[in-house]
Write a protein that holds these residues in place. Sequence first.
Motif, PDB file in Angstrom:
ATOM      1  N   GLY A  80      13.349 -16.525 -16.600  1.00 62.18           N
ATOM      2  CA  GLY A  80      13.524 -16.445 -15.157  1.00 62.18           C
ATOM      3  C   GLY A  80      12.207 -16.308 -14.416  1.00 62.18           C
ATOM      4  O   GLY A  80      11.981 -16.956 -13.389  1.00 62.18           O
ATOM      5  N   ALA A  81      11.315 -15.472 -14.937  1.00 62.13           N
ATOM      6  CA  ALA A  81      10.009 -15.282 -14.302  1.00 62.13           C
ATOM      7  C   ALA A  81       9.210 -16.581 -14.319  1.00 62.13           C
ATOM      8  O   ALA A  81       8.597 -16.969 -13.316  1.00 62.13           O
ATOM      9  CB  ALA A  81       9.242 -14.172 -15.014  1.00 62.13           C
ATOM     10  N   GLY A  82       9.238 -17.262 -15.462  1.00 66.65           N
ATOM     11  CA  GLY A  82       8.513 -18.524 -15.578  1.00 66.65           C
ATOM     12  C   GLY A  82       9.040 -19.576 -14.616  1.00 66.65           C
ATOM     13  O   GLY A  82       8.271 -20.336 -14.018  1.00 66.65           O
ATOM     14  N   TYR A  83      10.363 -19.605 -14.443  1.00 64.96           N
ATOM     15  CA  TYR A  83      10.956 -20.600 -13.545  1.00 64.96           C
ATOM     16  C   TYR A  83      10.559 -20.329 -12.093  1.00 64.96           C
ATOM     17  O   TYR A  83      10.219 -21.253 -11.343  1.00 64.96           O
ATOM     18  CB  TYR A  83      12.473 -20.588 -13.694  1.00 64.96           C
ATOM     19  N   LEU A  84      10.577 -19.068 -11.671  1.00 62.78           N
ATOM     20  CA  LEU A  84      10.183 -18.733 -10.310  1.00 62.78           C
ATOM     21  C   LEU A  84       8.715 -19.074 -10.055  1.00 62.78           C
ATOM     22  O   LEU A  84       8.356 -19.600  -8.996  1.00 62.78           O
ATOM     23  CB  LEU A  84      10.427 -17.248 -10.050  1.00 62.78           C
ATOM     24  N   ALA A 196       4.002 -18.507  -2.345  1.00 62.07           N
ATOM     25  CA  ALA A 196       3.497 -17.176  -2.688  1.00 62.07           C
ATOM     26  C   ALA A 196       4.640 -16.206  -2.948  1.00 62.07           C
ATOM     27  O   ALA A 196       4.579 -15.369  -3.859  1.00 62.07           O
ATOM     28  CB  ALA A 196       2.607 -16.657  -1.564  1.00 62.07           C
ATOM     29  N   MET A 197       5.725 -16.327  -2.155  1.00 64.10           N
ATOM     30  CA  MET A 197       6.890 -15.463  -2.357  1.00 64.10           C
ATOM     31  C   MET A 197       7.521 -15.696  -3.722  1.00 64.10           C
ATOM     32  O   MET A 197       7.856 -14.749  -4.446  1.00 64.10           O
ATOM     33  CB  MET A 197       7.920 -15.708  -1.256  1.00 64.10           C
ATOM     34  N   PHE A 198       7.672 -16.969  -4.120  1.00 63.32           N
ATOM     35  CA  PHE A 198       8.292 -17.279  -5.398  1.00 63.32           C
ATOM     36  C   PHE A 198       7.437 -16.773  -6.562  1.00 63.32           C
ATOM     37  O   PHE A 198       7.961 -16.242  -7.543  1.00 63.32           O
ATOM     38  CB  PHE A 198       8.523 -18.780  -5.536  1.00 63.32           C
ATOM     39  N   ILE A 199       6.122 -16.949  -6.458  1.00 63.55           N
ATOM     40  CA  ILE A 199       5.230 -16.480  -7.524  1.00 63.55           C
ATOM     41  C   ILE A 199       5.297 -14.953  -7.626  1.00 63.55           C
ATOM     42  O   ILE A 199       5.354 -14.389  -8.719  1.00 63.55           O
ATOM     43  CB  ILE A 199       3.795 -16.962  -7.276  1.00 63.55           C
ATOM     44  N   ALA A 200       5.299 -14.279  -6.467  1.00 63.66           N
ATOM     45  CA  ALA A 200       5.387 -12.817  -6.472  1.00 63.66           C
ATOM     46  C   ALA A 200       6.704 -12.351  -7.099  1.00 63.66           C
ATOM     47  O   ALA A 200       6.732 -11.387  -7.872  1.00 63.66           O
ATOM     48  CB  ALA A 200       5.265 -12.289  -5.046  1.00 63.66           C
ATOM     49  N   LEU A 201       7.801 -13.055  -6.797  1.00 65.09           N
ATOM     50  CA  LEU A 201       9.089 -12.709  -7.387  1.00 65.09           C
ATOM     51  C   LEU A 201       9.050 -12.898  -8.906  1.00 65.09           C
ATOM     52  O   LEU A 201       9.604 -12.087  -9.663  1.00 65.09           O
ATOM     53  CB  LEU A 201      10.194 -13.571  -6.780  1.00 65.09           C
ATOM     54  N   GLY A 202       8.426 -13.988  -9.345  1.00 64.02           N
ATOM     55  CA  GLY A 202       8.328 -14.242 -10.789  1.00 64.02           C
ATOM     56  C   GLY A 202       7.530 -13.157 -11.496  1.00 64.02           C
ATOM     57  O   GLY A 202       7.925 -12.662 -12.562  1.00 64.02           O
ATOM     58  N   LEU A 203       6.406 -12.769 -10.909  1.00 65.91           N
ATOM     59  CA  LEU A 203       5.568 -11.721 -11.519  1.00 65.91           C
ATOM     60  C   LEU A 203       6.294 -10.391 -11.524  1.00 65.91           C
ATOM     61  O   LEU A 203       6.203  -9.616 -12.490  1.00 65.91           O
ATOM     62  CB  LEU A 203       4.249 -11.605 -10.748  1.00 65.91           C
TER      63      LEU A 203
END
Length: 210
Positions: A80-84, A196-203
């Motif tokens: 899930g993190a990788g996909y985001l 940036a929001m999606f990357i932050a959610l993934g991290l």
Amino acid sequence: MLGIHHYWLFIATAVILVITPGQDTFFILGRSLSGGRSAGIAAALGITAGSVVHTFAAALGLSALLATSPYAFMTVKLAGAGYLIYIGIRALAVRGNGLPAADAPAGDDGRWPAFRQGILTNLLNPKVALFFLALMPQFIDTNSTYKVGAFLALGLSFVTLGVVWCLVLAIAAAKLRGAFLRRPSMANVLNKIAGAMFIALGLRLATVRQ
């Protein structure tokens, strides 16, 4: 009915939880800001579809695997993190009014990719599965012979509240996007914000503990 008790307390709890900002909230906001109202609504419906799957999984006991197996939890979490993060990187790389959708057919306005992404981001968040397992049993009689039916009734009640709130968020964010896009230079800025929001959610998801 079905061994459910304190149903209205469950509904009140669900309302509070639904309006509390989380990963799904920010995903919908990001999709609405970058792709417009149709993409935001599609993302909201995708997340709803994912929640329905989680409801059935919890009712059938499949979600318990994530609660008992650290390896299963880690695998789903990292996927899930990788996909985001992947979605976020694509958003940062694109120029224009919407997220890239290279796999979308000609004439597609981004609704199908947004719907698919909503489903996957919800399904690949193990905390959602654990949430269903933790919340709903508190409102089901341990001696009930209709536990599966009770899980489904409570889960679908929660999903109904969730879809209403998600649609409100999608439409509101799309209106905000419309105000920004009166200035053409803001289109690219909105993509960067969404990315940036999606990357932050993934991290953030990657650092979640079981």
